[in-house]
Enzyme design. Structure first.
Site: not given
Ligand SMILES: *Cc1c(COP(=O)(O)O)cnc(C)c1O
Length: 470
Positions: A114
């Site tokens: 993120k």
């Molecule tokens: C948010 C997240 C995901 C999922 O991503 P999306 O965009 O919601 O599909 C997968 N792995 C980690 C470590 C995350 O923080």
């Protein structure tokens, strides 16, 4: 480039108008009116660019209301080796000669993917708010990754305050340490006495008080934000260039998925013309998306059916970005998208596409797979034993599904969405040892923590915001 809603509102908005917004006024999500096409000449020119320059080229196709020199400065401030740990920003490594590779999206400040988008958002918000002479108060609820990524992106930024609610005592010690050790005056950690849903309900209640929302300039940074999705498109191109020698080659991606934000960026990259063979959606036990891609039925889960797993950032009951893909799949029929995601979901909790529509999914390259706690443990173990590579629980869900889907001659890139250090308990369970920790984070649990415990009451949160805005 202009943006429209997935639910039929044809008002065309510009990038900076939707930058600070969540949903479109009709309840839909924003998408560009069309996807800019990238031909072989452009791909050849982009191969070899630095990550920041590549980001500038891609973002420029979608943003025409920030002067080019300013946009260039913003991406160069964002994607640095100092922040992301290497010159490549998203280095790709091989798992032996298995045909499966791992692209690291998790070397940013909070060790999860993120950061890739949120760090850019921090700079974009600061820039746009200064230009407007406005302030923004970001209110969010987090069970871990999103909240910390938002705080590390917004810390110290002019014009922005963050009020982040989390369930008191329920995040991992590492996640708590990451968030609560921040000392920046514009960051407020509010630990709600309750579970994540209580925190989420408070955010909804406060946001539904339109007078309060307007007076205190309440905004969000959730994954439906178009700028976040756009920032994520860049690393599909970067991964492709690192993995291939020429633009005649194809690659596939496997994406550990929850809210469909990450893999939706892959859909956009593929629609632009990046040679992607397959986009493989990997879910954990919360398999709303796997079910859809197998059957054409999208069924939202109730809270009793939403599992708490060892890949917690993928624990979802519905996938909030999914509407974007369905809009494209249905030939951009806003009325039908609005009917499915509005009344039909509200009434039935599910919808099913026609056989013809379901058959059309394959044309978009999508496949899917599912992974359980036992699969995660086995995959963490086998990846470590076979390749000497330690992966986190979310990445393990991806690796498990990638090995089921990899095809001869097409490199399969799995996104590493978090580092093992964040999920020490499961690594310990799988490997009988502690995960390695990046330098500089050795003692963060011992740092002083700064947070306020609050009851699960929207009025108390509103009062807290008032007090800290005046
Ligand atoms: C948010 C997240 C995901 C999922 O991503 P999306 O965009 O919601 O599909 C997968 N792995 C980690 C470590 C995350 O923080």
């Amino acid at each position: 480039m202009k943006y429209i809603s997935t639910r039929g509102d044809q008002t065309q908005r510009r990038f900076c108008e939707i930058l600070l917004e969540g949903l479109a006024p009709d309840g839909g999500l924003y998408l560009p009116v069309s996807y800019p096409q990238v031909d072989a000449t452009t791909l050849a020119r982009w191969r070899g660019l630095s990550y920041a320059d590549l980001a500038f080229e891609i973002l420029s196709l979608y943003i025409d209301d920030i002067p080019a020199a300013d946009l260039k400065a913003l991406v160069h401030k964002t994607y640095t080796a100092a922040v992301f740990g290497s010159e490549q920003i998203v280095p790709v490594r091989r798992l032996g000669d298995s045909g499966v590779l791992i692209e690291a999206l998790s070397n940013g400040p909070t060790l999860a993917f993120k950061d890739m988008a949120m760090q850019l958002l921090g700079h974009l918000f600061e820039y746009e708010l200064a230009r407007r002479g406005e302030q923004l108060n970001i209110l969010g609820a987090t069970s871990g990754d999103t909240g910390s990524a938002a705080e590390y992106a917004m810390r110290g930024k002019q014009g922005v305050r963050v009020f982040m609610l989390s369930p008191n005592g329920r995040m991992s010690p590492f996640q708590q340490a990451q968030m609560f050790s921040l000392r920046d005056a514009n960051i407020h950690n509010l630990a709600v006495e309750g579970v994540f849903d209580d925190a989420q309900d408070i955010v909804k209640a406060v946001s539904n008080d339109l007078a309060f929302k307007r007076q205190y300039k309440i905004g969000t940074v959730n994954s439906i934000n178009w700028a976040r999705l756009l920032a994520q498109v860049v690393y599909y191109f970067a991964g492709y260039f690192q993995t291939t020698q020429s633009n005649a080659e194809q690659v596939s991606f496997t994406v550990p998925s929850g809210n469909f934000g990450n893999v939706c960026a892959g859909h956009v990259a593929r629609m632009m013309g990046l040679p992607i063979a397959k986009l493989v959606v990997a879910t954990n036990e919360n398999d709303v998306l796997d079910e859809f891609f197998r059957t054409g039925t999208y069924r939202v889960r109730g809270s009793a059916e939403t599992h708490e797993t060892s890949s917690p950032s993928m624990d979802i009951s519905k996938a909030s970005n999914f509407e974007r893909f369905v809009f494209d799949l249905l030939g951009r029929d806003g009325a039908r998208t609005a009917a499915l995601f509005g009344p039909t979901l509200a009434k039935q909790g599910a919808f099913s596409l026609t056989a013809e529509e379901t058959a059309a999914i394959a044309g978009y390259g999508f496949q899917s797979g599912r992974s359980t706690h036992a699969d995660r443990l086995a995959t963490i173990r086998s990846t470590y034993e076979r390749f000497g590579d330690m992966v986190d629980t979310h990445t393990a869900d991806g690796v498990k599904v990638a090995f089921e889907r990899v095809e001869a001659g097409v490199p399969m890139i799995v996104f590493e969405t978090a580092l093992p250090a964040k999920f020490a308990a499961t690594i310990q369970e799988a490997l009988g040892r502690e995960p390695t920790r990046p330098a500089g984070l050795e003692g963060i649990e011992a740092l002083p923590k700064r947070f306020t415990v609050v009851p699960p009451q929207a009025d108390v949160i509103k009062q807290y915001i008032r007090t800290h805005c005046d």
